[in-house]
Design an enzyme around this catalytic site. Structure first.
Site, PDB file in Angstrom:
ATOM      1  N   ASP A 228       0.854  -1.190   0.000  1.00 42.12           N
ATOM      2  CA  ASP A 228       0.000   0.000   0.000  1.00 42.12           C
ATOM      3  C   ASP A 228       0.891   1.241   0.000  1.00 42.12           C
ATOM      4  O   ASP A 228       1.552   1.530   1.003  1.00 42.12           O
ATOM      5  CB  ASP A 228      -0.920   0.018   1.221  1.00 42.12           C
ATOM      6  CG  ASP A 228      -1.906  -1.130   1.199  1.00 42.12           C
ATOM      7  OD1 ASP A 228      -2.395  -1.464   0.111  1.00 42.12           O
ATOM      8  OD2 ASP A 228      -2.168  -1.696   2.278  1.00 42.12           O
ATOM      9  N   LEU A 229       0.912   1.957  -1.094  1.00 42.44           N
ATOM     10  CA  LEU A 229       1.841   3.064  -1.280  1.00 42.44           C
ATOM     11  C   LEU A 229       1.740   4.087  -0.151  1.00 42.44           C
ATOM     12  O   LEU A 229       0.669   4.655   0.094  1.00 42.44           O
ATOM     13  CB  LEU A 229       1.575   3.745  -2.631  1.00 42.44           C
ATOM     14  CG  LEU A 229       2.486   4.923  -2.991  1.00 42.44           C
ATOM     15  CD1 LEU A 229       3.935   4.470  -3.088  1.00 42.44           C
ATOM     16  CD2 LEU A 229       2.018   5.573  -4.285  1.00 42.44           C
ATOM     17  N   ASP A 230       2.861   4.323   0.527  1.00 44.39           N
ATOM     18  CA  ASP A 230       2.980   5.336   1.580  1.00 44.39           C
ATOM     19  C   ASP A 230       1.988   5.128   2.726  1.00 44.39           C
ATOM     20  O   ASP A 230       1.638   6.074   3.428  1.00 44.39           O
ATOM     21  CB  ASP A 230       2.816   6.754   1.001  1.00 44.39           C
ATOM     22  CG  ASP A 230       3.983   7.141   0.115  1.00 44.39           C
ATOM     23  OD1 ASP A 230       5.095   6.643   0.353  1.00 44.39           O
ATOM     24  OD2 ASP A 230       3.781   7.940  -0.813  1.00 44.39           O
ATOM     25  N   GLU A 231       1.519   3.900   2.908  1.00 40.32           N
ATOM     26  CA  GLU A 231       0.547   3.628   3.963  1.00 40.32           C
ATOM     27  C   GLU A 231       1.019   2.540   4.927  1.00 40.32           C
ATOM     28  O   GLU A 231       0.225   1.994   5.684  1.00 40.32           O
ATOM     29  CB  GLU A 231      -0.806   3.243   3.352  1.00 40.32           C
ATOM     30  CG  GLU A 231      -1.469   4.391   2.592  1.00 40.32           C
ATOM     31  CD  GLU A 231      -2.864   4.036   2.087  1.00 40.32           C
ATOM     32  OE1 GLU A 231      -3.406   3.020   2.569  1.00 40.32           O
ATOM     33  OE2 GLU A 231      -3.392   4.767   1.236  1.00 40.32           O
TER      34      GLU A 231
END
Length: 286
Positions: A228-231
């Protein structure tokens, strides 16, 4: 004269219940170990208990016997645990693009003894930071996304991970998105840093977007990388207050400072085994 000792860190999580501390401390006491630091946290929402114990053991203590002893607690307490000899410094691969502020900060802190890590190599999709890296006597690998595309480039990075026996990958402003497959191969072993304007100011020139909106806080977030991108689970965040007098360029400078601080703390706490994963969050024993 006192006998020589080795120092270890035990980290664990398990369902919360009475007797966990007694079981762990009793096991250590039976083997002549001395606890020098102990921290605990019980998550009331999930019913999970987290613990970090730093202790000394006599030099002739067998680490495998210690591991066997902790493994014996698993059936009763449902432990998930790891034992880390403190003398073993994490081997770190740093990945960068063109911005060198976080790389420079990590190199300096490591050489100055402020970070207990070994930076074994630096990899980048650009050649710009080779002189800085090599001034510290560290190998620099220029790995652009060539004819084979992202998959071939990531395969080269994984080859470096294996070659240098890397324990931790640090994205020090590496401006490329890692594939889900790459992230899955290194769970809990990749730390990223980015500004904390997301999701409000996406894309290019976020500090200029923030300036146009008159922001009053500049922030940075260090987190573990997941698909999950940047999460991924957040390890550390840092903020600095700004006002109307700051130009976009000054906001960028402030942002670089807070990025360096947040990333250095996250890497240090990871290296000292102070970060435990708690689902999508972390428990950080500072």
């Amino acid at each position: 004269m006192s006998e020589p000792v080795n120092e270890y860190v035990l980290t664990l999580s398990c369902p919360d219940r009475p007797g966990i501390v007694a079981a762990v401390s009793g096991l250590l006491a039976e083997r002549g170990c001395n606890i020098v630091e102990s921290q605990q946290f019980g998550d009331g929402e999930t019913g999970t208990y987290f613990m970090r114990v730093q202790f000394t053991a006599l030099d002739d203590t067998d680490p495998d016997e210690l591991r066997g002893a902790f493994a014996s607690l698993v059936p009763e307490l449902g432990l998930q645990w790891r034992l880390h000899p403190l003398a073993e410094r994490p081997r770190v691969l740093i990945m960068v693009s063109k911005g060198g502020h976080c790389l420079n900060d990590l190199l300096y802190r490591t050489r100055s003894g402020l970070l207990d890590i070994d930076i074994v190599a630096v990899a980048s999709n650009h050649p710009d930071l080779r002189p800085l890296t090599q001034s510290y006597g560290i190998d620099y690998h220029h790995l652009p996304a060539g004819p084979g595309g992202k998959a071939a480039q990531e395969a080269e990075i994984l080859t470096l991970v294996e070659h240098y026996r890397v324990d931790l990958v640090v994205l020090a402003r590496y401006m490329q998105i890692l594939s889900d497959d790459f992230c899955a191969k290194l769970p809990g072993a990749i730390i990223n840093i980015h500004h904390s304007f997301l999701p409000s100011f996406k894309g290019a020139r976020p500090y200029h977007q923030a300036h146009a909106r008159g922001v009053k806080l500049i922030g940075a977030t260090a987190h573990y990388v997941t698909a999950d991108l940047d999460e991924g689970p957040i390890i550390e965040q840092e903020v600095a207050r700004v006002d109307h007098s700051h130009s976009p360029e000054e906001l960028v400078a402030v942002g670089r400072d807070v990025e360096c601080l947040a990333l250095a703390r996250a890497v240090r706490w990871h290296a000292e085994h102070r970060v435990l994963l708690n689902g999508d969050r972390t428990v950080v024993f500072r």
